[in-house]
Scaffold this active site. Structure first.
Site, PDB file in Angstrom:
ATOM      1  N   GLN A 175       6.670  -4.243  -8.623  1.00 14.19           N
ATOM      2  CA  GLN A 175       6.523  -5.555  -9.255  1.00 14.19           C
ATOM      3  C   GLN A 175       7.780  -6.417  -9.159  1.00 14.19           C
ATOM      4  OE1 GLN A 175       4.602  -3.502 -12.813  1.00 14.19           O
ATOM      5  NE2 GLN A 175       3.517  -5.433 -12.823  1.00 14.19           N
ATOM      6  N   ASN A 221       2.762   6.527 -14.933  1.00  9.00           N
ATOM      7  CA  ASN A 221       2.442   5.375 -15.763  1.00  9.00           C
ATOM      8  C   ASN A 221       0.926   5.206 -15.899  1.00  9.00           C
ATOM      9  OD1 ASN A 221       3.394   2.838 -17.130  1.00  9.00           O
ATOM     10  ND2 ASN A 221       2.026   1.947 -15.598  1.00  9.00           N
ATOM     11  N   GLU A 222       0.466   5.126 -17.115  1.00 12.11           N
ATOM     12  CA  GLU A 222      -0.921   4.772 -17.452  1.00 12.11           C
ATOM     13  C   GLU A 222      -1.975   5.407 -16.536  1.00 12.11           C
ATOM     14  OE1 GLU A 222      -1.110   0.478 -17.655  1.00 12.11           O
ATOM     15  OE2 GLU A 222      -0.129   0.466 -19.596  1.00 12.11           O
ATOM     16  N   HIS A 249       4.682   4.588 -10.671  1.00  9.95           N
ATOM     17  CA  HIS A 249       4.097   3.424 -11.345  1.00  9.95           C
ATOM     18  C   HIS A 249       3.138   2.729 -10.369  1.00  9.95           C
ATOM     19  CE1 HIS A 249       4.815   0.514 -14.874  1.00  9.95           C
ATOM     20  NE2 HIS A 249       3.838  -0.013 -14.179  1.00  9.95           N
TER      21      HIS A 249
END
Ligand code: FCB
Length: 420
Positions: free
Chosen positions: A23, A174-175, A130
């Site tokens: 990101q 992540n998630e 991620h």
């Protein structure tokens, strides 16, 4: 002036912000960067009128914020903003661009990142994965491949061994359920599958990967603290009806607790990514709150208190590893942080062991399939010049971080920003 009761956080509380490699770094070559430019993706964007609305460049991560080259300045900025911790992720595709080949130069890069953080006395929380995969691995089926937990563990071992001297906190994944559902159930993220069995398989492999990696990291150094970053939602049963309470049990079990239960003996802390509250009646959304982010998502930051309460029984330290909103005009961010912190403090006062808060995000960044337009940063990024500009909310947050709490003076100074 309104009366305000000062809020103090426990000594040693960690304050910071989070980012992820794809990101912010720029110029990554992975499954996402490939997908962003694929014909299928571009055709889809065209068909929805999104290229006309935002421009194609909105949807291509490209140079992003160029954090890969500017990390030192960015972290100096974080220091100036009062942060004493930061969460960032390692880009697997840089470290292992071909199966089994590890790029020492890239490992060196992340060593430098950590050296800068250490020098600034900022505690690094390192995320190992991620959402992005090396292309060779996505070509092998990515997380659908039953060998991927082993590939991940091999990569993790390499990185943790190389960086371990200076990092104590590791977030493996992540998630998991956000990734598995967006990529394999809803079909919004690469590889855009819509298949229940694939979704379940991917989730299983992510859990396996975490467990394996947990054991490896603890073997390297038993003192290391390992967890995942878990997206939990506070599901509120409408009118507290019996049927809704019953439905809550099921959705809580699946979305909030399944993964955490599976890895309960394989994690030292819980990383909570908190964004959403959902009041529901049967399966209908009953959120009454009209206060929304730029993405149209309901804002109810204080409900983090309930999400934390629901984690109490795990009896583990909790770090808020993400919490934030898309707010380009920075009209709601200070209020959002303020309300979230009040909720967190309430939880701490009820003996819930919350030890740190990472706002999402330090910088504006590439918001996955939405692209660059949603602005999540404490710091604004001009994508033409890549210039950084501190938002007012970052200054409010800075005062809170530096004081380790919110005084009457801070409250009075920011009163206007704290009302929405
Ligand atoms: C979370 C993701 C993070 C960012 C925020 C807005 O689900 O972990 O990368 O996209 O949402």
């Amino acid at each position: 002036m309104q009366n305000f009761k000062p809020i103090n956080f426990p000594q040693g509380f960690l304050w910071g912000a989070a980012t992820s490699s794809h990101q912010v770094e720029g110029e990554n070559f992975n499954d996402w960067s490939k997908w962003e430019k694929s014909q299928k993706r571009i055709k889809f964007l065209e068909s929805k009128g999104l290229i006309k609305k935002y421009g194609l460049e909105n949807f291509i991560s490209g140079k992003a914020t160029d954090h890969y080259h500017r990390f030192s300045d960015d972290f100096q900025l974080a220091k100036k903003l009062g942060h004493n911790a930061t969460r960032f992720s390692i880009e697997w595709s840089r470290i292992e661009p071909e199966a089994g080949y590890f790029n020492e130069k890239e490992i060196e890069h992340y060593k430098e990142v950590i050296a800068v953080l250490k020098e600034l006395k900022i505690e690094p929380f390192v995320t190992l994965w991620h959402f992005t995969l090396p292309v060779w691995l996505s070509d092998k089926g990515g997380w659908l491949n039953k060998d991927t937990p082993n590939y991940f563990a091999r990569y993790a071992e390499k990185i943790v061994t190389a960086l371990g001297n200076s990092v104590d906190f590791w977030i493996t994944i992540n998630e998991p359920e956000v990734y598995a559902s967006n990529s394999y159930l809803v079909g919004a993220w690469p590889p855009q599958k819509k298949n229940l069995i694939s979704y379940l398989c991917v989730l299983k492999h992510l859990i396996q990967a975490h467990k394996k990696t947990y054991q490896i990291i603890k073997k390297i150094n038993p003192q290391f603290q390992v967890g995942i970053a878990k997206n939990n939602i506070y599901f509120e049963p409408y009118k507290n009806k019996l049927i809704n309470r019953f439905i809550k049990k099921i959705i809580d079990w699946w979305w909030n607790f399944y993964v955490l239960d599976q890895i309960n003996n394989y994690q030292d802390f819980i990383g909570l990514n908190y964004y959403f509250h959902l009041c529901f009646n049967y399966f209908l959304n009953k959120n009454k709150n009209k206060n929304v982010s730029d993405l149209g998502q309901e804002l109810d930051p204080g409900s983090i208190y309930f999400a934390l309460k629901e984690l109490k029984h795990f009896n583990k330290p909790i770090y808020i590893t993400e919490n934030g909103l898309a707010d380009a005009n920075d009209q709601k961010r200070s209020w959002f942080i303020f309300e979230a912190l009040k909720g967190i403090k309430k939880a701490i006062d009820e003996n819930i062991n919350v030890r740190g808060y990472f706002h999402w995000s330090l910088l504006d960044n590439f918001e996955w399939n939405k692209g660059f337009w949603p602005r999540f940063g404490l710091v604004e990024v001009d994508y033409q010049t890549l210039e950084r500009k501190i938002r007012h909310s970052a200054q409010f947050y800075q005062d809170v971080c530096l004081l380790n709490g919110i005084s009457e003076d801070i409250f009075n100074r920011y009163q206007k920003l704290l009302q929405t």
